[in-house]
Design a protein around this motif. Structure first.
Motif, short mmCIF file in Angstrom:
data_model
loop_
_atom_site.label_atom_id
_atom_site.label_comp_id
_atom_site.label_asym_id
_atom_site.label_seq_id
_atom_site.Cartn_x
_atom_site.Cartn_y
_atom_site.Cartn_z
N GLN A 157 0.79 -1.26 -0.13
CA GLN A 157 0.04 0.10 0.06
C GLN A 157 1.00 1.33 0.01
OE1 GLN A 157 -2.31 -0.97 3.70
NE2 GLN A 157 -3.98 -1.60 2.46
N THR A 167 -4.09 6.13 -3.46
CA THR A 167 -4.47 4.68 -3.00
C THR A 167 -4.76 4.14 -4.25
OG1 THR A 167 -6.43 5.19 -2.46
CG2 THR A 167 -4.62 5.35 -0.50
N HIS A 168 -4.69 2.69 -4.04
CA HIS A 168 -5.42 1.77 -5.22
C HIS A 168 -7.01 2.01 -5.37
CE1 HIS A 168 -4.95 -2.46 -7.25
NE2 HIS A 168 -5.58 -1.32 -7.97
N ASN A 169 -7.60 2.35 -4.25
CA ASN A 169 -8.90 2.57 -4.27
C ASN A 169 -9.25 3.91 -4.93
OD1 ASN A 169 -11.88 1.97 -3.27
ND2 ASN A 169 -11.46 3.71 -2.01
N SER A 170 -8.54 4.92 -4.60
CA SER A 170 -8.95 5.98 -5.40
C SER A 170 -8.51 6.24 -6.81
CB SER A 170 -7.98 7.15 -4.69
OG SER A 170 -8.33 7.65 -3.46
N ARG A 172 -8.89 3.32 -8.79
CA ARG A 172 -10.09 2.49 -9.29
C ARG A 172 -11.45 3.54 -9.44
NH1 ARG A 172 -11.15 -2.42 -10.20
NH2 ARG A 172 -13.26 -2.43 -9.29
N GLN A 173 -11.57 4.46 -8.19
CA GLN A 173 -12.82 5.28 -8.15
C GLN A 173 -12.56 6.44 -9.36
OE1 GLN A 173 -14.40 6.70 -4.50
NE2 GLN A 173 -13.08 5.25 -3.45
N SER A 208 -20.11 10.44 -6.94
CA SER A 208 -18.63 10.16 -7.39
C SER A 208 -18.44 11.08 -8.59
CB SER A 208 -18.83 8.73 -8.23
OG SER A 208 -17.60 8.37 -8.93
N ARG A 239 -14.97 -5.75 -10.23
CA ARG A 239 -14.42 -6.46 -9.11
C ARG A 239 -12.90 -6.25 -9.43
NH1 ARG A 239 -18.40 -8.12 -6.27
NH2 ARG A 239 -20.37 -8.70 -7.12
#
Length: 239
Positions: A157, A167-170, A172-173, A208, A239
């Motif tokens: 991370q 971050t990886h989540n950001s 992807r969003q 979003s 996913r």
């Protein structure tokens, strides 16, 4: 629309996401939307050329655009970075301008480099890679491919944040929001976009787009909404 995007193409380089160019027909203000990539941008304005390293962006911003300008950009893939220029110097800024030494060349790491063109971007970046000025992080590349990490979760991370600026989540969003915009631009109903992009509902989609793009779904196709470059992708994995 006062900015016309003339050409864009995908690249077979493992370092380049996209190459694009545009020009402005008049002055105005456009919305630079969130992006998970950094770019090398060549600006040609009033007989002068400027090379700028900029991005990624984790929020939308309003940016003034001069009239009669021309821009060429090499957009690098996530996970690609310059060891001599940490991403935290580029994220959410107007970028870093490189010194120009002549009408055809600029200075990078003490050497003169000719300005790249739309057609020779790959060979230009290959020379940067051979000089060690551009590289890819294997752990981040593996994470983007969904492959298991060879280091601890916390280390992975931290590495992802250092290399990409988010971050990886950001990431992807951001990519999901950008994909949703292109679907809406193509006339897809909002309900279909919600389902195809994996949002919970219309409200989730709206939140979003406000966060990453700066506008709502119903504002996407307004004539007075000039957005920064948004290229089409084949799809967004749920996913």
């Amino acid at each position: 629309m006062f900015i016309s995007f003339d050409d864009d193409r995908a690249s077979d380089s493992s370092f380049i996401e996209r190459v694009w160019r545009c020009h402005s027909e008049r002055a105005g203000v456009f919305r630079s939307v969130a992006s998970s990539h950094w770019e090398m941008v060549i600006t040609r304005l009033q007989g002068k050329s400027i090379v700028t390293l900029r991005g990624p962006e984790t929020k939308p911003t309003e940016v003034p655009c001069p009239a009669n300008g021309e821009w060429l950009a090499i957009r690098f893939k996530a996970g690609t970075f310059m060891p001599q220029l940490p991403v935290d110097r580029l994220v959410n800024t107007l970028g870093v301008n490189l010194p120009q030494v002549s009408k055809r060349a600029f200075l990078l790491d003490g050497d003169k480099w000719e300005f790249p063109t739309f057609d020779n971007a790959e060979s230009f970046v290959k020379r940067l890679v051979n000089k060690g000025l551009v590289t890819r992080d294997p752990e981040v590349t593996a994470a983007l491919r969904g492959e298991p990490a060879t280091i601890s979760t916390r280390s992975a991370q931290r590495r992802f944040l250092q290399v990409t600026g988010m971050t990886h989540n950001s990431l992807r969003q951001i990519e999901r929001a950008r994909f949703a915009v292109n679907l809406l631009r193509d006339g897809a109903p909002i309900a279909d976009v919600v389902w195809q992009c994996g949002f919970y509902d219309h409200a989730h989609l709206t939140r979003s787009l406000r966060q990453w793009i700066g506008i709502t779904p119903t504002e996407i196709n307004r004539a007075d909404t000039q957005l920064s470059f948004l290229y089409k992708t084949e799809g967004f994995p749920l996913r």
